[in-house]
Design a protein around this motif. Structure first.
Motif, PDB file in Angstrom:
ATOM      1  N   UNK A   1       0.836  -1.196   0.000  1.00 13.66           N
ATOM      2  CA  UNK A   1       0.000   0.000   0.000  1.00 13.66           C
ATOM      3  C   UNK A   1       0.873   1.250   0.000  1.00 13.66           C
ATOM      4  N   UNK A   2       0.301   2.356  -0.442  1.00 13.51           N
ATOM      5  CA  UNK A   2       1.069   3.584  -0.611  1.00 13.51           C
ATOM      6  C   UNK A   2       1.562   4.170   0.699  1.00 13.51           C
ATOM      7  N   UNK A   3       1.021   3.719   1.827  1.00 13.59           N
ATOM      8  CA  UNK A   3       1.398   4.296   3.125  1.00 13.59           C
ATOM      9  C   UNK A   3       2.337   3.408   3.948  1.00 13.59           C
ATOM     10  N   UNK A   4       2.658   2.223   3.439  1.00 14.98           N
ATOM     11  CA  UNK A   4       3.412   1.277   4.264  1.00 14.98           C
ATOM     12  C   UNK A   4       4.750   1.837   4.747  1.00 14.98           C
ATOM     13  N   UNK A   5       5.539   2.395   3.855  1.00 10.33           N
ATOM     14  CA  UNK A   5       6.859   2.882   4.247  1.00 10.33           C
ATOM     15  C   UNK A   5       6.755   4.089   5.176  1.00 10.33           C
ATOM     16  N   UNK A   6       5.751   4.921   4.978  1.00 10.28           N
ATOM     17  CA  UNK A   6       5.527   6.031   5.910  1.00 10.28           C
ATOM     18  C   UNK A   6       5.194   5.491   7.305  1.00 10.28           C
ATOM     19  N   UNK A   7       4.348   4.475   7.339  1.00  8.05           N
ATOM     20  CA  UNK A   7       3.955   3.899   8.625  1.00  8.05           C
ATOM     21  C   UNK A   7       5.126   3.204   9.306  1.00  8.05           C
ATOM     22  N   UNK A   8       5.958   2.549   8.538  1.00  2.00           N
ATOM     23  CA  UNK A   8       7.059   1.780   9.126  1.00  2.00           C
ATOM     24  C   UNK A   8       8.253   2.645   9.501  1.00  2.00           C
ATOM     25  N   UNK A   9       8.554   3.671   8.680  1.00  2.00           N
ATOM     26  CA  UNK A   9       9.776   4.454   8.907  1.00  2.00           C
ATOM     27  C   UNK A   9       9.513   5.910   9.278  1.00  2.00           C
ATOM     28  N   UNK A  10       8.336   6.400   9.002  1.00  2.00           N
ATOM     29  CA  UNK A  10       7.993   7.751   9.406  1.00  2.00           C
ATOM     30  C   UNK A  10       8.266   8.821   8.365  1.00  2.00           C
ATOM     31  N   UNK A  11       9.395   8.713   7.659  1.00  2.00           N
ATOM     32  CA  UNK A  11       9.739   9.721   6.658  1.00  2.00           C
ATOM     33  C   UNK A  11      10.764   9.136   5.699  1.00  2.00           C
ATOM     34  N   UNK A  12      10.978   9.831   4.592  1.00  2.00           N
ATOM     35  CA  UNK A  12      11.990   9.388   3.642  1.00  2.00           C
ATOM     36  C   UNK A  12      13.386   9.496   4.254  1.00  2.00           C
ATOM     37  N   UNK A  13      13.606  10.528   5.068  1.00  2.00           N
ATOM     38  CA  UNK A  13      14.922  10.683   5.715  1.00  2.00           C
ATOM     39  C   UNK A  13      15.214   9.503   6.643  1.00  2.00           C
ATOM     40  N   UNK A  14      14.207   9.061   7.371  1.00  2.00           N
ATOM     41  CA  UNK A  14      14.406   7.926   8.274  1.00  2.00           C
ATOM     42  C   UNK A  14      14.616   6.627   7.496  1.00  2.00           C
ATOM     43  N   UNK A  15      13.939   6.485   6.362  1.00  2.00           N
ATOM     44  CA  UNK A  15      14.170   5.309   5.517  1.00  2.00           C
ATOM     45  C   UNK A  15      15.587   5.332   4.961  1.00  2.00           C
ATOM     46  N   UNK A  16      16.049   6.504   4.542  1.00  2.00           N
ATOM     47  CA  UNK A  16      17.423   6.626   4.024  1.00  2.00           C
ATOM     48  C   UNK A  16      18.439   6.195   5.076  1.00  2.00           C
ATOM     49  N   UNK A  17      18.270   6.678   6.302  1.00  2.00           N
ATOM     50  CA  UNK A  17      19.208   6.314   7.371  1.00  2.00           C
ATOM     51  C   UNK A  17      19.161   4.808   7.653  1.00  2.00           C
ATOM     52  N   UNK A  18      17.962   4.237   7.657  1.00  2.00           N
ATOM     53  CA  UNK A  18      17.836   2.793   7.894  1.00  2.00           C
ATOM     54  C   UNK A  18      18.516   2.007   6.792  1.00  2.00           C
ATOM     55  N   UNK A  19      18.355   2.454   5.539  1.00  2.00           N
ATOM     56  CA  UNK A  19      18.968   1.757   4.414  1.00  2.00           C
ATOM     57  C   UNK A  19      20.488   1.875   4.456  1.00  2.00           C
ATOM     58  N   UNK A  20      20.992   3.049   4.805  1.00  2.00           N
ATOM     59  CA  UNK A  20      22.448   3.250   4.910  1.00  2.00           C
ATOM     60  C   UNK A  20      23.021   2.398   6.043  1.00  2.00           C
ATOM     61  N   UNK A  21      22.331   2.349   7.171  1.00  2.00           N
ATOM     62  CA  UNK A  21      22.771   1.486   8.273  1.00  2.00           C
ATOM     63  C   UNK A  21      22.822   0.029   7.824  1.00  2.00           C
ATOM     64  N   UNK A  22      21.792  -0.404   7.140  1.00  2.00           N
ATOM     65  CA  UNK A  22      21.715  -1.790   6.660  1.00  2.00           C
ATOM     66  C   UNK A  22      22.854  -2.097   5.696  1.00  2.00           C
ATOM     67  N   UNK A  23      23.232  -1.128   4.864  1.00  2.00           N
ATOM     68  CA  UNK A  23      24.252  -1.352   3.841  1.00  2.00           C
ATOM     69  C   UNK A  23      25.670  -1.228   4.379  1.00  2.00           C
ATOM     70  N   UNK A  24      25.932  -0.234   5.216  1.00  2.00           N
ATOM     71  CA  UNK A  24      27.315   0.082   5.598  1.00  2.00           C
ATOM     72  C   UNK A  24      27.762  -0.554   6.907  1.00  2.00           C
ATOM     73  N   UNK A  25      26.838  -0.796   7.838  1.00  2.00           N
ATOM     74  CA  UNK A  25      27.269  -1.364   9.113  1.00  2.00           C
ATOM     75  C   UNK A  25      27.955  -2.720   8.939  1.00  2.00           C
TER      76      UNK A  25
END
Length: 238
Positions: free
Chosen positions: A55-79
């Protein structure tokens, strides 16, 4: 007697898709690929939701914002990269061997994760809060893994007094370039495209040879610095 059992009603509006639950791994892969290819401003959460089939709201509901999704993705990739370099680093080894292994480990890990080089290049283009986050949490710790090895080799008189920052750029922006620029590689040198583990290992060894020869000094006995014989450069990469 009146029926007091709860009524099951169909929800109004658009029905929920079967893929509403998107596993974190799937979300992270899609997000890091999108951010690394299109840049932060070129990514839409709505488009990502559609790509994931949710659904169009899933990522907003799970991460809150695009900035928070970016940080989560960077953590997942670089850690995992930072953790891998730390785990694989043998601090008791001869510093020149240790530096060679750090180079090789960085190249081999990056080969199958082209988004690492692309994100670093994309975010490194301008000062932003995202770059600060990436630098302080991941780029800085990776660079600091190399710094004490350089210091030890300088104290032993085995390398030139070249700033570690220059070496770092040559390794990360140069050595890992084929992995983040697959399109260019396919035109210029298809043999450099990472396909097999052995091929990546040969490439990593070639990068290490070039970098180490470039910073090494003649030995203290007055002998010439060892030049890599022609056989040291794999013919597959010539």
């Amino acid at each position: 007697m009146p029926d007091t059992s709860p009524r099951v009603t169909n929800p109004r509006g658009r029905p929920r898709k079967d893929a509403e639950f998107a596993p974190t791994e799937k979300v992270m892969v899609a997000a890091i690929e999108a951010f690394s290819l299109h840049g932060y401003n070129g990514v839409s959460l709505r488009t990502l939701n559609e790509q994931l089939g949710v659904s169009r709201n899933l990522l907003y509901q799970r991460f809150g914002s695009k900035a928070d999704l970016w940080r989560a993705a960077v953590d997942w990739a670089f850690r995992p990269l930072v953790e891998y370099l730390e785990t694989a680093d043998d601090e008791s080894a001869d510093p020149m061997i240790r530096l060679r292994m750090l180079i090789r480990n960085f190249i081999e890990y990056s080969a199958t994760r082209p988004y690492l080089a692309r994100i670093a290049t994309m975010e490194g283009a301008a000062p932003t809060d995202r770059l600060n986050y990436l630098y302080h949490n991941y780029i800085g710790p990776i660079q600091s893994r190399f710094a004490p090895v350089f210091k030890q080799l300088r104290q032993q008189g085995r390398i030139k007094n070249i700033p570690t920052e220059i070496f770092y750029f040559q390794l990360t922006s140069g050595g890992s370039a084929p992995f983040g620029q697959i399109g260019l590689v396919s035109l210029m040198a298809p043999q450099l495209a990472p396909q097999e583990v052995n091929q990546v290992r040969l490439y990593a060894e070639s990068v290490a040879e070039i970098l180490l020869n470039g910073i090494s000094l003649p030995d203290s006995s007055g002998g010439e610095r060892r030049q890599a014989p022609e056989k040291d450069i794999p013919s597959e990469l010539l």
